[in-house]
Design a protein around this motif. Structure first.
Motif, PDB file in Angstrom:
ATOM      1  N   GLU A  66       0.824  -1.215   0.000  1.00 53.43           N
ATOM      2  CA  GLU A  66       0.000   0.000   0.000  1.00 53.43           C
ATOM      3  C   GLU A  66       0.856   1.263   0.000  1.00 53.43           C
ATOM      4  O   GLU A  66       0.562   2.212  -0.724  1.00 53.43           O
ATOM      5  N   LYS A  69       2.503   1.566  -3.402  1.00 53.36           N
ATOM      6  CA  LYS A  69       1.502   2.000  -4.389  1.00 53.36           C
ATOM      7  C   LYS A  69       1.235   3.500  -4.251  1.00 53.36           C
ATOM      8  O   LYS A  69       1.142   4.218  -5.253  1.00 53.36           O
ATOM      9  N   GLU A  70       1.126   3.958  -3.020  1.00 53.31           N
ATOM     10  CA  GLU A  70       0.879   5.383  -2.761  1.00 53.31           C
ATOM     11  C   GLU A  70       2.029   6.245  -3.284  1.00 53.31           C
ATOM     12  O   GLU A  70       1.806   7.278  -3.927  1.00 53.31           O
ATOM     13  N   ASP A 121       3.845   3.167 -11.587  1.00 52.76           N
ATOM     14  CA  ASP A 121       2.532   3.256 -10.956  1.00 52.76           C
ATOM     15  C   ASP A 121       1.665   2.074 -11.371  1.00 52.76           C
ATOM     16  O   ASP A 121       1.018   1.438 -10.530  1.00 52.76           O
ATOM     17  N   ALA A 124       2.862  -1.050  -9.612  1.00 55.15           N
ATOM     18  CA  ALA A 124       2.613  -1.007  -8.170  1.00 55.15           C
ATOM     19  C   ALA A 124       1.163  -1.326  -7.816  1.00 55.15           C
ATOM     20  O   ALA A 124       0.888  -1.815  -6.719  1.00 55.15           O
ATOM     21  N   GLN A 125       0.251  -1.084  -8.733  1.00 58.38           N
ATOM     22  CA  GLN A 125      -1.174  -1.272  -8.433  1.00 58.38           C
ATOM     23  C   GLN A 125      -1.523  -2.719  -8.091  1.00 58.38           C
ATOM     24  O   GLN A 125      -2.452  -2.957  -7.324  1.00 58.38           O
ATOM     25  N   THR A 126      -0.775  -3.661  -8.633  1.00 57.38           N
ATOM     26  CA  THR A 126      -1.077  -5.082  -8.375  1.00 57.38           C
ATOM     27  C   THR A 126       0.069  -5.808  -7.673  1.00 57.38           C
ATOM     28  O   THR A 126       0.012  -7.027  -7.513  1.00 57.38           O
TER      29      THR A 126
END
Length: 156
Positions: A66, A69-70, A121, A124-126
């Protein structure tokens, strides 16, 4: 008694002088041009974000999907922002003259940074481990380094 009072006065005068000098030096060290300040602030935030993610890359057991991802989303969202603050050739700051004399090369670096941060990005989302993002993380660091090498004055 008079000697004690005089000693306190001298200490007060010395303290006030020292504080004034420190404030003066602080004022001199901050960029006067708003474009220089804006881009330096943005780049500092980029660096802070890269440090968070880089820390996870160096210590994979600290990977927090998390948080990563942020940070990746922040970079991708902000990646287009510093470049407009390089339009004024008088706002030099830590920029080399090449920013303006090699504007096409500088623009290409800026576009590459935007591309690789968008790719990071997306990865990183998955992501569930640092291994999932490393192929996209390295090009972001490479982009930073390449641009700094070609377009930023070396720091001592």
């Amino acid at each position: 008694m008079a000697q004690v009072q005089m000693s306190k006065s001298l200490k007060s005068i010395f303290g006030i002088t020292l504080m004034a000098a420190a404030l003066g030096l602080t004022a001199c060290s901050s960029p006067a041009n708003p474009d220089v300040k804006a881009r330096q602030d943005i780049m500092k935030n980029f660096g802070d974000s890269m440090k968070v993610m880089g820390g996870m890359a160096k210590a994979p057991d600290t990977f927090d999907a998390e948080v990563f991802k942020e940070q990746a989303a922040f970079l991708a969202k902000e990646a287009a922002n510093p470049w407009s603050h390089f339009e004024d050739a008088e706002a030099v700051g830590n920029a080399k003259e090449a920013v303006w004399s090699n504007a096409d090369g500088f623009r290409a670096e800026a576009e590459n940074f935007q591309k690789v941060t968008a790719e990071l990005d997306a990865a990183a989302q998955t992501a569930t481990s640092i291994d999932d993002v490393m192929p996209a993380f390295k090009p972001v660091g490479d982009s930073c380094k390449s641009c700094h090498t070609d377009f930023q004055v070396e720091k001592d």
